[in-house]
Enzyme design. Sequence first.
Site, PDB file in Angstrom:
ATOM      1  CE  LYS A 203     -88.781 -10.303 -56.904  1.00 49.57           C
ATOM      2  NZ  LYS A 203     -89.978  -9.444 -57.048  1.00 49.57           N
ATOM      3  NE  ARG A 213     -94.158 -14.317 -51.400  1.00 45.56           N
ATOM      4  CZ  ARG A 213     -93.883 -15.545 -51.814  1.00 45.56           C
ATOM      5  NH1 ARG A 213     -94.555 -16.577 -51.307  1.00 45.56           N
ATOM      6  NH2 ARG A 213     -92.956 -15.750 -52.726  1.00 45.56           N
ATOM      7  NE  ARG A 224     -95.136 -13.462 -56.689  1.00 47.59           N
ATOM      8  CZ  ARG A 224     -95.231 -12.978 -55.447  1.00 47.59           C
ATOM      9  NH1 ARG A 224     -94.201 -13.096 -54.622  1.00 47.59           N
ATOM     10  NH2 ARG A 224     -96.328 -12.366 -55.032  1.00 47.59           N
ATOM     11  CD  GLU A 240     -84.079 -12.281 -67.285  1.00 49.05           C
ATOM     12  OE1 GLU A 240     -84.337 -11.130 -67.690  1.00 49.05           O
ATOM     13  OE2 GLU A 240     -84.940 -13.188 -67.218  1.00 49.05           O
ATOM     14  CE  LYS A 255     -86.733  -8.779 -53.442  1.00 46.23           C
ATOM     15  NZ  LYS A 255     -87.964  -8.001 -53.707  1.00 46.23           N
ATOM     16  CB  SER A 281     -88.338 -10.301 -45.639  1.00 44.98           C
ATOM     17  OG  SER A 281     -88.665 -11.390 -46.507  1.00 44.98           O
ATOM     18  CE1 TYR A 320     -87.932  -4.474 -45.725  1.00 39.72           C
ATOM     19  CE2 TYR A 320     -86.426  -6.326 -45.949  1.00 39.72           C
ATOM     20  CZ  TYR A 320     -87.536  -5.636 -46.379  1.00 39.72           C
ATOM     21  OH  TYR A 320     -88.250  -6.091 -47.459  1.00 39.72           O
TER      22      TYR A 320
END
Length: 330
Positions: A203, A213, A224, A240, A255, A281, A320
Site C-alpha cells: 500500500k 479523503r 502517512r 512486505e 494499492k 478513488s 467503484y
Amino acid sequence: MTKYGSFPGTRPRRLRTTPAMRRMVAETRLHPADFILPAFIREGVSEPVPIAAMPGVVQHTRDSLKKAAVEAVEAGVSGIMLFGVPEESKKDALGTPGTDPDGILQVALRDVRAEVGDELLVMSDLCLDETIDHGHCGVLDDQGRVDNDATLERYAEMAQVQADAGAHVVGPSGMMDGQIGVVRDALDQIGREDVAILAYTAKYSSAFYGPFREAVASSLKGDRKTYQQDPANVRESMRELALDLEEGADMVMVKPAGPYLDILARVAESVDVPVAAYQISGEYSMVEAAAEKGWVDRDRAILETLTGIKRAGAQNILTYWATEAAQKLR
C-alpha cells in the site's frame, strides 16, 4: 510483393478481423466475479450523500447500502468492502467507534449480512483512520508519532468486533508492522478461524487517494509516509509480501492498482494465494472527470483499465465501478 522476414506470409492482423475473432483469441477476460465493490456508510444521514470528488459514488444510508449490496449480488459481484464514516463528534484519540459494537461500520456489517447472507462476501476495512480525530491509521505516542505496537492492540480488538458483526473477510489497511499476525491471533482467540484476512501488502503513499479523503470525511493533517510505502521502491514490497504470508495472510493486495502494475505483476508471479488490486478513488475520478469533458470514451476506458489490472495479475479488483462493470459484462 517484396518479402520481409516472414511477411507477407505472416499477418497478425488476421486474428483481429472481427469482434468474434478478437473475442476468441483474447488472452485476458473480465468476469463479474473478479470484482469487489468498496462502499461507504455514513452515520446520521437520512439520504445518500453524493461525494463531489467521486461522481456517481455516495456515502450510503443503512437502507441504500443494503440496496447496493443486493444490486451487487444480482450483478454477480463477489464482495463488498465496507468503510464506516461515524459522526464527527464521536471521533476520538483512540478511534473508539471502530471497536464499539454499535459503531456505524459494525452496524453496517450486520445489516448487509442480514440482507444478503453468504451470497456476497462481506468485507470490512480494518483501520482507525475513519474513526480517529487526527486522521492517522493508528494511535499517537506522546511525541505525535504513530505508535505501531499500541495501534496493533486496537487492531486486534477491531478484528474481533468486526468478525462478531458478520465480516467474512477483514482487510487490515493501516500498514503497521506485524498487523497480519496480530489480527490472525485475535480472530483465532475467539474461535473465528473461518474469517479470512485480505492483507494490504503493498500500500503506497500515493497522491491518488485524494478523493477518498472526502469519502471518509478524513481529519488527517500531514501525510502517512512513515508507514505507507515509498512509491520509488520495489524490494520493499516483496519484503512486505513475505512477511504478510509468514504471518498468515489468506489473500494479498496491491494499492493503488494502475500506477503500480509492475508491482502487481511481481507479486502475482511470486505467490500461491489470491492476489487483489484496489483501483482507488483517484484512478476512478480521473476517468470520470475526463469522460465528463468528452475527452475519453467512458465505457471503453472503464473496461480497459480493469482489463489492464487483471492482465497484470490481479485475480480480484476492488473498484467503484464493480456493479456497473459486472452488469456490462453480463
